[in-house]
Design an enzyme around this catalytic site. Structure first.
Site, short mmCIF file in Angstrom:
data_model
loop_
_atom_site.label_atom_id
_atom_site.label_comp_id
_atom_site.label_asym_id
_atom_site.label_seq_id
_atom_site.Cartn_x
_atom_site.Cartn_y
_atom_site.Cartn_z
N ASN A 36 0.85 -1.20 0.00
CA ASN A 36 0.00 0.00 0.00
C ASN A 36 0.88 1.24 0.00
O ASN A 36 1.96 1.24 0.60
CB ASN A 36 -0.87 0.01 1.27
CG ASN A 36 -1.78 1.22 1.33
OD1 ASN A 36 -2.43 1.58 0.34
ND2 ASN A 36 -1.85 1.87 2.49
N HIS A 41 0.80 5.20 1.24
CA HIS A 41 0.04 6.05 2.16
C HIS A 41 0.69 7.44 2.19
O HIS A 41 1.91 7.56 2.29
CB HIS A 41 0.05 5.42 3.56
CG HIS A 41 -0.73 6.22 4.55
ND1 HIS A 41 -2.11 6.19 4.59
CD2 HIS A 41 -0.34 7.11 5.50
CE1 HIS A 41 -2.54 7.01 5.54
NE2 HIS A 41 -1.48 7.58 6.10
N SER A 70 4.71 6.96 2.29
CA SER A 70 5.32 5.69 2.70
C SER A 70 4.71 4.56 1.88
O SER A 70 3.52 4.56 1.59
CB SER A 70 5.01 5.39 4.17
OG SER A 70 5.34 6.48 5.01
N ASP A 102 -2.79 0.86 8.24
CA ASP A 102 -1.61 1.67 7.91
C ASP A 102 -0.45 1.39 8.86
O ASP A 102 0.41 2.25 9.07
CB ASP A 102 -1.95 3.18 7.92
CG ASP A 102 -3.00 3.53 6.87
OD1 ASP A 102 -3.02 2.88 5.81
OD2 ASP A 102 -3.81 4.45 7.13
#
Ligand code: GAR
Length: 202
Positions: free
Chosen positions: A104, A106, A133, A142
């Protein structure tokens, strides 16, 4: 390496992945959006990439949505699942199934500012730097191990919008680079808190 990309919106990160796909040894099998209006779907179509909508609003529960999402993903048996601006929280069942394969991006320097409105939060906190990030996705929102970050200075007079634009430009550089590490087998998730690059703990 074969991969599926999940999106919810504009898809500028998706575009940077599409543009770099050959270079980063990624074959995008399908782009899946939980939002019918996501512009990223058009980007996928323009690049002749299969795309589909699984509208979360049509499901009674997060679990039901995730079951549909998993079955769409499993049609492709991807080796990597890329969250490129995908704005849904995933259930534990989903995370367990694909653990170690899901990356992912973020828009903050995690562990600062998980969740939403990260740019405004950084401005409100009078931070001098902000950024983005890339992390492995684990059950903590997260909160999976951070793989790499890009910093962006916060200027006097920045709004959340101007800051977000500068962060996005860095995201477009960062994400393909990290995906390439993964497709070359250099990145591994060891457990919920630890990832390695070339065998070294990050
Ligand atoms: C990006 O800034 C990405 O980091 C963020 O959404 C934006 C999507 O932009 N993701 C999250 O906030 C995930 N929690 P894009 O659709 O233009 O790639």
């Amino acid at each position: 390496m074969n991969g599926v990309v999940l999106i919810s919106g504009g898809g500028s990160n998706l575009q940077s992945i599409i543009d770099n796909a050959d270079e980063i040894d990624l074959s995008i099998q399908c782009v899946i959006s939980n939002k019918p209006s996501a512009y990223g779907l058009k980007r996928a179509a323009q690049a002749n990439i299969q795309n589909c909508i699984i509208d979360h609003q049509l499901f009674d529960s997060r679990q039901d949505f995730d079951v549909a999402l998993m079955s769409a993903i499993d049609e492709y048996q991807p080796e990597i699942v890329i969250l490129a601006g995908f704005m849904r929280i995933l259930s534990d069942k989903f995370i367990n199934k694909y653990q170690g394969k899901v990356l992912n991006i973020h828009p903050s320097l995690l562990p600062k500012y998980p969740g939403l409105n990260t740019h405004q939060k950084a401005i409100d906190a009078n931070d001098s730097v902000h950024g983005a990030s890339v992390h492995f996705v684990t059950k903590m929102l997260d909160g999976g191990p951070v793989i790499a970050q890009k910093q962006v200075e916060i200027n006097t007079g920045d709004s959340a919008k101007t800051l977000a634009e500068r962060v996005l430009r860095q995201e477009h550089v960062l994400f393909p680079k990290v995906i390439h590490w993964y497709t070359r087998g250099r990145l591994k998730l060891l457990n919920d808190t630890t990832a390695t690059l070339d065998g070294q703990v990050i």
